[in-house]
Enzyme design. Structure first.
Site, PDB file in Angstrom:
ATOM      1  N   ASP A 261       0.992  -1.129   0.150  1.00  0.00           N
ATOM      2  CA  ASP A 261      -0.120   0.141  -0.025  1.00  0.00           C
ATOM      3  C   ASP A 261       0.112   0.929   0.204  1.00  0.00           C
ATOM      4  O   ASP A 261       2.661   1.469  -0.022  1.00  0.00           O
ATOM      5  CB  ASP A 261      -0.726  -0.017   1.192  1.00  0.00           C
ATOM      6  N   HIS A 284       1.717   1.816  -3.232  1.00  0.00           N
ATOM      7  CA  HIS A 284       0.753   2.493  -3.613  1.00  0.00           C
ATOM      8  C   HIS A 284       1.567   3.938  -4.128  1.00  0.00           C
ATOM      9  O   HIS A 284       0.680   5.473  -4.008  1.00  0.00           O
ATOM     10  CB  HIS A 284      -0.750   3.014  -3.170  1.00  0.00           C
TER      11      HIS A 284
END
Ligand code: NAG
Ligand code: NAG
Ligand code: NAG
Ligand code: NAG
Ligand code: NAG
Ligand code: NAG
Ligand code: NAG
Ligand code: NAG
Ligand code: NAG
Ligand code: NAG
Ligand code: NAG
Ligand code: NAG
Length: 457
Positions: A261, A284
């Site tokens: 993430d 991310h």
């Protein structure tokens, strides 16, 4: 020598989950041949090449030393020993978790009132796998229903030592795949820390984010090695490297992150944050937000400098994500929209990307698939004075021929978003082609904008 003998015994007796086994073996393999009860020197922290927004207070050296006892069996909760050592050496001392020793933390530790203390973690520390206990007892942080295994806060605290913290994440990844409403603890909770450093540590298999920094000022993270992918079909989700919240003058530098993430994420009221010299893999990206999730709250992310980051195998490089002015849902456990605030004075400079979906992404439509609806209810959060420069590398196939996305929900809520020295290419060889919308395209230097029509989906 004594420790070496106990390793073998412990190894033979270990019945933990596969992920834990891997992390512990990795820890053992990194140890020198001879270990002793040595004291790690406190790492010198230098800020290079960028300087923090404000000077850090000096941290005086420590006097007394307390060694933390251990059952050393990878089973019995060692928390009472930890609290005992911390209480004895708080206010001017140093607590040592010796090399080669193992600890189990099976109790939520309130370490929020530390003062002038060093915590030298050379050991392997594993959080227990009792998911029922942790769900009932970990520290609830309210924001995004986040919880932490412990709360470390107070004044003038340094944590270092080269050891490993293992969150025993596999059991949580598998549980989350069955029920998204379980509360997965964050590995390292820096909550209410005024001045300190967290450095030279390995963090493995966090159930959720690796680090949550809230209500803190003047804290630096350096030399942190983060890794942990799921070994089952259940993904290790929301394993952000760092999330900052209600914090000012934070530095995150010289670290390596392998996660799934955000590598670093600036949540509401993150100001004066410097992030430099990171390798992020599988993430991310470095994200502002998400912001504007909660109606009635005013979120500020301001004065952020991100410098010299390499990103591979990621969904995004530089990212600003803001919820629209209308209720939206990213998933069952992540919903929001309608909050207000501002994103201001954000700099991203020198990003090198490989296999990244969008090298740059600015959206004010986070969690809302219907763009028409998004444009009808523009975000209540303004984005101003953003400069993203010297971003280069190759994107992934995902959006080929597009390598970036800069779309505001209305020109009235975005201004002065500048892109400069961008050299991106997609696998099919298309250069600098972006999707753009409701922004001043004359400031997107060298970008070939495919303009998203207002109202299109
Ligand atoms: C949880 O940890 C205990 C103690 O280390 C171990 O005996 C048990 O097998 C573990 N349970 C699971 C489901 O991994
Ligand atoms: C931060 O401080 C505020 C105000 O004292 C408090 O309400 C909140 O619980 C603290 N922690 C977090 C994570 O916001
Ligand atoms: C926390 O979770 C509950 C349900 O599990 C949800 O209704 C609520 O909106 C969440 N709160 C936040 C702050 O995300
Ligand atoms: C952020 O700061 C603003 C301005 O001080 C304040 O109104 C808001 O409540 C703060 N938000 C959080 C989440 O602390
Ligand atoms: C950029 O970061 C890398 C480590 O990720 C480091 O080796 C390099 O020296 C840094 N470059 C500059 C100019 O600081
Ligand atoms: C980098 O991330 C990918 C997942 O995107 C993973 O397969 C790979 O093992 C990671 N590399 C390292 C060194 O952890
Ligand atoms: C904006 O951020 C830069 C660092 O990127 C900093 O030098 C500058 O002082 C900030 N501007 C303001 C007005 O605070
Ligand atoms: C990116 O992921 C691939 C496997 O998916 C891996 O081989 C490569 O090493 C990763 N890149 C980095 C820098 O870790
Ligand atoms: C998107 O929102 C618009 C405006 O509210 C609405 O008319 C349209 O039906 C929505 N489209 C979809 C696919 O839901
Ligand atoms: C948020 O935006 C919506 C739609 O643009 C508007 O109706 C609402 O009044 C705004 N709320 C605030 C607090 O600004
Ligand atoms: C645009 O933003 C940059 C910082 O990103 C700032 O230096 C510059 O002064 C701003 N320009 C205007 C016209 O406000
Ligand atoms: C810009 O994109 C359009 C549409 O994809 C393409 O036809 C055109 O050749 C591109 N221009 C440049 C300068 O790359």
């Amino acid at each position: 020598m004594r420790f070496q003998t106990s390793f073998a015994a412990v190894l033979l007796n270990t019945l933990g989950a596969t992920a834990t086994w891997t992390a512990y073996q990795e820890y053992l393999s990194g140890l020198p041949a001879h270990v002793s009860k040595h004291q790690s020197p406190r790492p010198a922290i230098t800020f290079k090449p960028k300087q923090p927004f404000e000077k850090f207070p000096k941290s005086p050296s420590r006097g007394r030393t307390c060694y933390v006892q251990s059952h050393n069996d990878l089973k019995t909760d060692d928390s009472p020993y930890i609290l005992d050592a911390v209480n004895k050496c708080n206010n001017g001392g140093r607590v040592i978790f010796p090399q080669g020793t193992t600890y189990v933390i099976g109790t939520a530790l309130d370490l929020s009132h530390l003062s002038h203390i060093d915590i030298d973690i050379q050991a392997y520390i594993q959080f227990s796998n009792d998911t029922d206990y942790w769900q009932a007892n970990s520290f609830f942080q309210t924001f995004q229903n986040a919880t932490t295994f412990f709360e470390l806060g107070g004044t003038d605290v340094n944590v270092y030592g080269g050891g490993m913290l293992d969150g025993n994440g596999q059991i949580w990844y598998d549980l989350y795949a069955k029920n998204i409403y379980i509360l997965r603890p964050i590995l390292f909770g820096t909550i209410g820390l005024q001045s300190g450093s967290i450095s030279n540590l390995k963090m493995r298999y966090s159930p959720q984010y690796y680090n949550f920094i809230a209500n803190s000022t003047d804290v630096v993270f350096q030399g942190i090695d983060i890794s942990g992918f799921s070994q089952s079909s259940a993904l290790a989700k929301n394993t952000d490297g760092w999330d900052t919240y209600r914090s000012n003058n934070i530095v995150i530098q010289n670290s390596v992150i392998n996660n799934g993430d955000d590598c670093v994420s600036f949540k509401p009221n993150s100001t004066e944050i410097l992030v430099q010299n990171l390798h992020c893999n599988g993430s991310h990206g470095i994200s502002v937000g998400s912001l504007g999730q909660y109606p009635g709250s005013y979120d500020i992310v301001e004065n952020i400098e991100v410098y010299n980051i390499s990103l591979s195998n990621a969904t995004d490089g530089a990212r600003i994500k803001v919820w629209p002015g209308t209720a939206s849902a990213l998933s069952g456990d992540l919903q929001g929209g309608g909050g207000s605030g501002r994103v201001n004075n954000i700099t991203y400079e020198d990003l090198s990307i490989t296999n990244v979906d969008y090298a740059i992404e600015v959206t004010q439509c986070y969690g809302q698939k219907n763009l028409t609806l998004c444009n009808e209810f523009p975000s209540n959060l303004t984005i101003t004075n953003v400069k993203i420069s010297n971003v280069h590398g190759t994107t992934s196939k995902k959006y080929d021929p597009i390598s970036g996305y800069v779309v505001c929900s209305s020109p009235t809520v975005c201004s002065n978003i500048t892109l400069e020295d961008i050299a991106l290419v997609t696998p099919s060889g298309v250069e600098n082609e972006f999707t753009c919308g409701a922004v001043d395209e004359s400031l997107l230097h060298g970008i070939n904008c495919t303009t998203l029509n207002k109202g299109s989906n």
